[in-house]
Design a protein around this motif. Structure first.
Motif, PDB file in Angstrom:
ATOM      1  N   ALA A 314       0.321  13.251  32.100  1.00 45.97           N
ATOM      2  CA  ALA A 314       0.200  13.599  33.532  1.00 45.97           C
ATOM      3  C   ALA A 314      -1.371  13.736  33.853  1.00 45.97           C
ATOM      4  CB  ALA A 314       1.064  15.237  33.592  1.00 45.97           C
ATOM      5  N   ILE A 315      -2.144  14.360  33.153  1.00 45.62           N
ATOM      6  CA  ILE A 315      -3.464  14.341  33.482  1.00 45.62           C
ATOM      7  C   ILE A 315      -3.900  12.911  33.630  1.00 45.62           C
ATOM      8  CG2 ILE A 315      -5.901  15.282  32.807  1.00 45.62           C
ATOM      9  CD1 ILE A 315      -4.567  17.357  31.221  1.00 45.62           C
ATOM     10  N   GLY A 316      -3.788  12.185  32.817  1.00 48.27           N
ATOM     11  CA  GLY A 316      -4.077  10.752  32.987  1.00 48.27           C
ATOM     12  C   GLY A 316      -3.610   9.943  34.051  1.00 48.27           C
ATOM     13  N   LEU A 317      -2.473  10.200  34.671  1.00 48.38           N
ATOM     14  CA  LEU A 317      -2.076   9.740  35.727  1.00 48.38           C
ATOM     15  C   LEU A 317      -2.939  10.172  36.977  1.00 48.38           C
ATOM     16  CD1 LEU A 317       1.873  10.205  35.435  1.00 48.38           C
ATOM     17  CD2 LEU A 317       0.408   8.111  34.636  1.00 48.38           C
ATOM     18  N   PHE A 318      -3.333  11.430  37.029  1.00 47.99           N
ATOM     19  CA  PHE A 318      -4.279  12.070  38.023  1.00 47.99           C
ATOM     20  C   PHE A 318      -3.953  11.867  39.217  1.00 47.99           C
ATOM     21  CE2 PHE A 318      -8.470  13.633  39.529  1.00 47.99           C
ATOM     22  CZ  PHE A 318      -8.434  14.544  38.649  1.00 47.99           C
ATOM     23  N   THR A 319      -2.827  12.281  39.556  1.00 44.26           N
ATOM     24  CA  THR A 319      -2.539  12.443  41.078  1.00 44.26           C
ATOM     25  C   THR A 319      -2.302  14.256  41.244  1.00 44.26           C
ATOM     26  OG1 THR A 319       0.094  12.098  40.785  1.00 44.26           O
ATOM     27  CG2 THR A 319      -1.730  10.195  41.481  1.00 44.26           C
ATOM     28  N   LYS A 320      -2.084  14.491  42.520  1.00 46.12           N
ATOM     29  CA  LYS A 320      -1.623  15.852  42.821  1.00 46.12           C
ATOM     30  C   LYS A 320      -0.488  16.464  42.135  1.00 46.12           C
ATOM     31  CE  LYS A 320      -0.692  17.296  46.727  1.00 46.12           C
ATOM     32  NZ  LYS A 320      -0.887  17.728  48.297  1.00 46.12           N
ATOM     33  N   VAL A 321       0.644  15.277  42.536  1.00 47.06           N
ATOM     34  CA  VAL A 321       1.942  15.583  41.882  1.00 47.06           C
ATOM     35  C   VAL A 321       1.926  15.664  40.535  1.00 47.06           C
ATOM     36  CG1 VAL A 321       4.305  14.564  41.741  1.00 47.06           C
ATOM     37  CG2 VAL A 321       3.043  14.720  44.096  1.00 47.06           C
ATOM     38  N   ALA A 322       1.167  14.618  39.699  1.00 49.74           N
ATOM     39  CA  ALA A 322       1.156  14.359  38.274  1.00 49.74           C
ATOM     40  C   ALA A 322       0.500  15.765  37.615  1.00 49.74           C
ATOM     41  CB  ALA A 322       0.283  13.244  37.720  1.00 49.74           C
ATOM     42  N   ILE A 323      -0.570  16.432  38.357  1.00 51.08           N
ATOM     43  CA  ILE A 323      -1.282  17.479  37.780  1.00 51.08           C
ATOM     44  C   ILE A 323      -0.195  18.809  37.809  1.00 51.08           C
ATOM     45  CG2 ILE A 323      -2.858  19.372  38.208  1.00 51.08           C
ATOM     46  CD1 ILE A 323      -4.053  16.430  36.978  1.00 51.08           C
ATOM     47  N   ALA A 324       0.526  18.882  38.925  1.00 46.66           N
ATOM     48  CA  ALA A 324       1.746  19.827  39.303  1.00 46.66           C
ATOM     49  C   ALA A 324       2.625  19.602  38.233  1.00 46.66           C
ATOM     50  CB  ALA A 324       2.105  19.841  40.618  1.00 46.66           C
ATOM     51  N   ALA A 325       3.042  18.496  37.951  1.00 45.68           N
ATOM     52  CA  ALA A 325       3.907  18.200  36.760  1.00 45.68           C
ATOM     53  C   ALA A 325       3.468  18.753  35.423  1.00 45.68           C
ATOM     54  CB  ALA A 325       4.210  16.880  36.725  1.00 45.68           C
ATOM     55  N   CYS A 326       2.231  18.718  35.206  1.00 43.51           N
ATOM     56  CA  CYS A 326       1.421  18.948  33.932  1.00 43.51           C
ATOM     57  C   CYS A 326       1.572  20.504  34.019  1.00 43.51           C
ATOM     58  CB  CYS A 326       0.031  18.520  34.043  1.00 43.51           C
ATOM     59  SG  CYS A 326      -0.894  19.150  32.604  1.00 43.51           S
ATOM     60  N   ILE A 327       1.415  21.082  34.811  1.00 48.50           N
ATOM     61  CA  ILE A 327       1.367  22.626  34.874  1.00 48.50           C
ATOM     62  C   ILE A 327       2.828  23.177  34.649  1.00 48.50           C
ATOM     63  CG2 ILE A 327       0.969  24.869  36.399  1.00 48.50           C
ATOM     64  CD1 ILE A 327      -1.244  22.947  37.637  1.00 48.50           C
ATOM     65  N   PHE A 328       3.762  22.477  35.356  1.00 49.08           N
ATOM     66  CA  PHE A 328       5.408  22.681  35.098  1.00 49.08           C
ATOM     67  C   PHE A 328       5.612  22.492  33.785  1.00 49.08           C
ATOM     68  CE2 PHE A 328       9.692  22.076  35.212  1.00 49.08           C
ATOM     69  CZ  PHE A 328      10.335  22.848  36.155  1.00 49.08           C
ATOM     70  N   TYR A 329       5.001  21.435  33.134  1.00 47.36           N
ATOM     71  CA  TYR A 329       5.533  21.074  31.910  1.00 47.36           C
ATOM     72  C   TYR A 329       4.862  22.140  30.737  1.00 47.36           C
ATOM     73  CZ  TYR A 329       7.618  18.216  28.506  1.00 47.36           C
ATOM     74  OH  TYR A 329       8.371  17.582  27.234  1.00 47.36           O
ATOM     75  N   ILE A 330       3.462  22.536  31.101  1.00 51.03           N
ATOM     76  CA  ILE A 330       2.990  23.589  30.322  1.00 51.03           C
ATOM     77  C   ILE A 330       3.893  24.826  30.383  1.00 51.03           C
ATOM     78  CG2 ILE A 330       1.166  25.383  30.111  1.00 51.03           C
ATOM     79  CD1 ILE A 330      -0.742  22.894  31.253  1.00 51.03           C
ATOM     80  N   ILE A 331       4.404  25.225  31.328  1.00 47.74           N
ATOM     81  CA  ILE A 331       5.279  26.523  31.683  1.00 47.74           C
ATOM     82  C   ILE A 331       6.340  26.380  30.898  1.00 47.74           C
ATOM     83  CG2 ILE A 331       6.498  28.030  33.377  1.00 47.74           C
ATOM     84  CD1 ILE A 331       4.261  27.257  35.364  1.00 47.74           C
TER      85      ILE A 331
END
Length: 508
Positions: A314-331
């Motif tokens: 998700a960080i590698g995709l590096f869009t706002k939605v991807a970063i939000a998805a990364c944070i969601f996935y971390i949670i």
């Protein structure tokens, strides 16, 4: 009153008190529990207040005007991580309380645990690179001590790769810090962001990004330097393993987010693509390692790696939605992974082992434990409508969108994630079939008369309920994640919040 330093000071002060209060007792346990509840309440308040205001909490230590001195910054991303850290500490300590009498607990375990969380929290709230290095060292020294505190000779040998690779990574981090100072003339993250914004085309900035990606990738457990994790985590007690699995690798992911979203220019496409390839390889090799193992902690340890791959992708995709998805996935992942390790610990208490060949017969006597495991296992694999599905779905949708607009090679990353999810389901069902569904081995019935499993299962069930709430309340969790992503990527807002501090040490 500015409470930016409290997430570090409370566990640090608790650790000092516990070092002086060496005698294990129920009263000592009560004090620890009160401290952790205070940390959890503070973290929850920070999430709520920062989500409402949209303004980071900033404190300059000693009254220095940034970029001089040490600055602490808590935005919504940091507040979420603080809340997860406190929640994990609470659950793991309660599980330990249910599993072991205070009279036989090592007196140094709890103070070291508080030092560990103090280091983790300082990593989340620090606003300069050198203080980040200090935070890592506090966290790692405590983790080394906890890993070897009650270890035998065989366990110490398994812990050695963990110690060795992290020492190398820390040395590389210190080199990267020196390089950053020579490049920007500052180690304050906001000041670096301000300076680096005008140096986006300078190859030295790209080199720094690659150095930091290497260092934090090692901390997170990225391919190919993840070999230290699968052998070292299984030697931990299950309560410690749950905390390590939930939080330590996520510290690496968090700092990757902070580095590329907040500090360095947001145009490093080559570095993002490099991270995406490493993430895909991590997903595949991590899940293959899980399939190869035949004991619960070993399988779950390899799954830490494969799941880290989704976050870094998700960080590698590096869009706002991807970063939000990364944070969601971390949670999602912190809750689910910790629960699975706690369930593994309960299985060990009931079967006296987590070797799948010698476990079994748990479904009939303890069905609630089996239900909790099945929910979290399916969530880890990404089965809808559980929390793991939504994180994967958001990442895959963004990957497909980039494949259609940027390059078809993004389909490879999405395909790797799908394959890893299928193999994750296979390996988790292997645990289900062997530990719960098959009959107990002859002469080894589950020790259900040992009532410790009730309290241990209750803690795991509590986390299972949280995981279900994340899945069924995915829209709300995603909105919080999206706002956290927006704040983390708002470099101008971060720079203004930090560098507008007055000499009094707080934001005007």
């Amino acid at each position: 009153m500015n409470l930016a330093a409290a997430p570090f000071l409370i566990p640090f002060a608790t650790a000092i008190i516990l070092l002086l209060w060496r005698t294990s007792s129920p009263f000592r346990r009560d004090f620890i529990l009160v401290s952790i509840l205070a940390q959890t309440a503070l973290a929850g308040w920070l999430v709520w207040s920062i989500f409402q205001s949209g303004i980071p909490l900033v404190l300059a230590i000693g009254g220095w005007t940034p970029p001089l001195g040490i600055v602490l910054v808590i935005d919504l991303l940091a507040a979420i991580m603080l809340a997860l850290s406190s929640l994990m500490l609470l659950g793991c300590v309660l599980f330990r309380y249910a599993a072991i009498s205070p009279l036989i607990e090592h007196p140094l375990r709890q103070p070291l645990l508080q030092f560990l969380v103090a280091g983790i929290n300082l990593t989340f709230i620090t606003g300069d690179l050198f203080n980040l290095f200090v935070a890592f060292e506090i966290m790692l020294i405590a983790s080394y001590a906890l890993m070897t505190l009650e270890a035998d000779d065989w366990d110490v040998k398994q812990a050695f790769p963990y110690l060795a690779i992290n020492l190398v990574a820390s040395s590389l981090f210190l080199i990267a810090v020196g390089f950053a100072y020579s490049l920007f003339g500052t180690l304050n993250m906001a000041d670096i962001a301000r300076t680096a914004g005008g140096m986006a085309d300078d190859p030295r900035v790209t080199y720094l990004g690659l150095m930091l990606a290497l260092v934090f990738g090692v901390k997170a457990g990225l391919f190919p330097l993840y070999f230290w994790l699968p052998n070292s985590y299984p030697i931990l007690s299950c309560s410690l393993a749950a905390l390590y699995a939930g939080m330590l690798t996520k510290v690496g992911v968090y700092v990757l987010l902070r580095t590329f979203c907040t500090m360095l220019p947001q145009s490093m496409d080559g570095v993002y693509l490099f991270l995406a390839w490493l993430a895909a390889l991590t997903m595949i090799f991590g899940v293959l390692g899980a399939i190869s193992r035949d004991f619960i902690r070993g399988i779950l340890s390899y799954h830490i790696l494969s799941q880290i791959g989704y976050m870094v992708l998700a960080i590698g995709l590096f869009t706002k939605v991807a970063i939000a998805a990364c944070i969601f996935y971390i949670i999602h992942h912190i809750i689910v992974k910790a629960t699975l390790f706690l369930i593994g610990g309960t299985v060990m208490a009931l079967n006296e082992t987590d070797d799948l060949k010698r476990t079994g017969g748990l479904w009939k006597p303890v069905p609630i434990l089996g239900v909790c495991f099945l929910i979290q296992a399916l969530s880890l694999a990404g089965i809808p409508p559980l929390s793991g599905f939504w994180g994967k779905y958001l990442i895959f949708v963004e990957g497909v969108r980039l494949a259609e607009t940027v390059g078809g090679y993004y389909y490879i990353f999405v395909g790797a994630g799908v394959v890893a999810g299928i193999l994750t389901l296979y390996s988790m069902l292997k645990i289900w079939n062997e530990a719960f569904w098959k009959p107990a081995p002859e002469g080894r019935p589950p020790r259900v008369h040992d009532r410790r499993w009730i309290g241990m299962t209750a803690v795991a069930g509590f986390f299972c309920i949280i995981s279900l709430a994340i899945g069924f309340g995915a829209e709300g969790v995603f909105q919080v994640s999206l706002k956290a992503a927006e704040m983390a990527m708002d470099q101008e807002g971060y720079i203004h919040a930090v560098l507008s501090i007055t000499g009094k040490g707080v934001a005007p």
